[in-house]
Design a protein around this motif. Structure first.
Motif, PDB file in Angstrom:
ATOM      1  N   THR A 192       0.800  -1.236   0.000  1.00 45.64           N
ATOM      2  CA  THR A 192       0.000   0.000   0.000  1.00 45.64           C
ATOM      3  C   THR A 192       0.828   1.280   0.000  1.00 45.64           C
ATOM      4  O   THR A 192       0.303   2.350  -0.290  1.00 45.64           O
ATOM      5  CB  THR A 192      -0.904   0.038   1.237  1.00 45.64           C
ATOM      6  N   VAL A 262       0.720   6.717   0.591  1.00 45.28           N
ATOM      7  CA  VAL A 262      -0.207   5.581   0.607  1.00 45.28           C
ATOM      8  C   VAL A 262      -0.973   5.629  -0.714  1.00 45.28           C
ATOM      9  O   VAL A 262      -1.475   6.691  -1.109  1.00 45.28           O
ATOM     10  CB  VAL A 262      -1.182   5.673   1.795  1.00 45.28           C
ATOM     11  N   ASP A 263      -1.048   4.510  -1.405  1.00 46.83           N
ATOM     12  CA  ASP A 263      -1.622   4.512  -2.751  1.00 46.83           C
ATOM     13  C   ASP A 263      -3.050   5.056  -2.815  1.00 46.83           C
ATOM     14  O   ASP A 263      -3.405   5.801  -3.734  1.00 46.83           O
ATOM     15  CB  ASP A 263      -1.542   3.120  -3.386  1.00 46.83           C
TER      16      ASP A 263
END
Length: 275
Positions: A192, A262-263
């Motif tokens: 992530t 964070v994606d």
């Protein structure tokens, strides 16, 4: 009249003879088709994306039945699909780790230094002609060649930056081949937290052209402690995908340029570099 009957009879006999010859030849040279190939093809998603390395699902099915490929090599197949095909063929089902595309850049239009560009709106052409409009030679050109190559609509172009929606990405790798900057890599879908930068230049050089570049300050490396979540690659830090960091590292590291993201937040556009 008799001549006509003879002619008709001769043609009929010749037709029968030719039919017999054709039938014998067809049987002699017939190629047996393994019925399992058709069954496996029906079990595949039918995307024909080429991500498996074969020329479509039909060719891939032949490869699987011929033991030149395994069901898990299909990037679109779910774990259930792989298990179903493996059970049908009586082979061991490989554990499949889903991978998705990651564009290693956060340099959208608001955060990058740009120059006037009037060239072709295609990434490969831009590289050949003038290098594009952005100051960073290693960043996303923003013309969307990767998005056009994606058959699943998983890449969005936003403010001159390619954004991957990993819930739509199946890992076909078409975008990887389309990017002339080699910006796109495949990473575990479970990961992530990523460093959205690809420039190997020194930090001071990067900051002159991009506010969100990784300056290799190593705050994220220090914050990960002995966990080895991050890897040092010259003047660039990368996530260690053998032991990927979690979202909490972003807060702990306090990355000064927000290159570490964070994606899910990256997709939302929740980050931005310092002025």
């Amino acid at each position: 009249m008799m001549d006509t009957l003879i002619a008709v009879g001769s043609v009929g006999v010749l037709g029968v003879l030719l039919g017999v010859i054709i039938g014998v030849v067809a049987k002699a040279f017939a190629v047996e088709v393994d019925e399992r190939i058709e069954q496996v093809e029906e079990m595949l998603p039918g995307a024909n994306c080429g991500g498996c390395g074969f020329a479509g699902c039909a060719d891939f099915a032949k490869g699987v039945v011929g033991e030149r490929a395994t069901p898990a090599q299909c990037p679109v197949c779910s774990t259930e699909d792989v298990l179903k095909i493996s059970e049908y063929l009586g082979i061991a089902a490989e554990e499949k780790e889903k991978k998705v595309a990651l564009v290693r850049c956060s340099g959208d239009i608001p955060n990058t230094v740009r120059s006037l560009y009037n060239g072709v709106r295609d990434c490969r052409s831009a590289v050949l002609v003038a290098g594009g409009a952005k100051g960073c030679d290693y960043g996303c050109l923003g013309f969307g060649s990767c998005a056009e190559a994606c058959p699943f609509g998983a890449i969005e172009m936003r403010d001159g930056l390619a954004i991957v929606h990993k819930d739509l990405c199946v890992g076909c790798e078409n975008c990887v081949a389309a990017c002339p900057k080699s910006l796109i890599v495949m990473v575990p879908a479970a990961a992530t937290t990523h460093v959205y930068c690809n420039s190997p230049e020194k930090g001071a050089v990067k900051r002159k052209v991009c506010k969100t570049a990784c300056i290799a300050c190593r705050k994220c490396v220090k914050a990960s402690g002995e966990e080895d979540y991050m890897e040092i690659d010259g003047f660039l830090i990368r996530s260690n995908y053998e032991n990927p960091p979690g979202p909490d590292l972003v807060e702990a590291a306090e990355c000064p340029t927000t290159a570490l993201r964070v994606d899910a937040e990256h997709v939302k556009g929740a980050y931005g570099g310092e002025a």
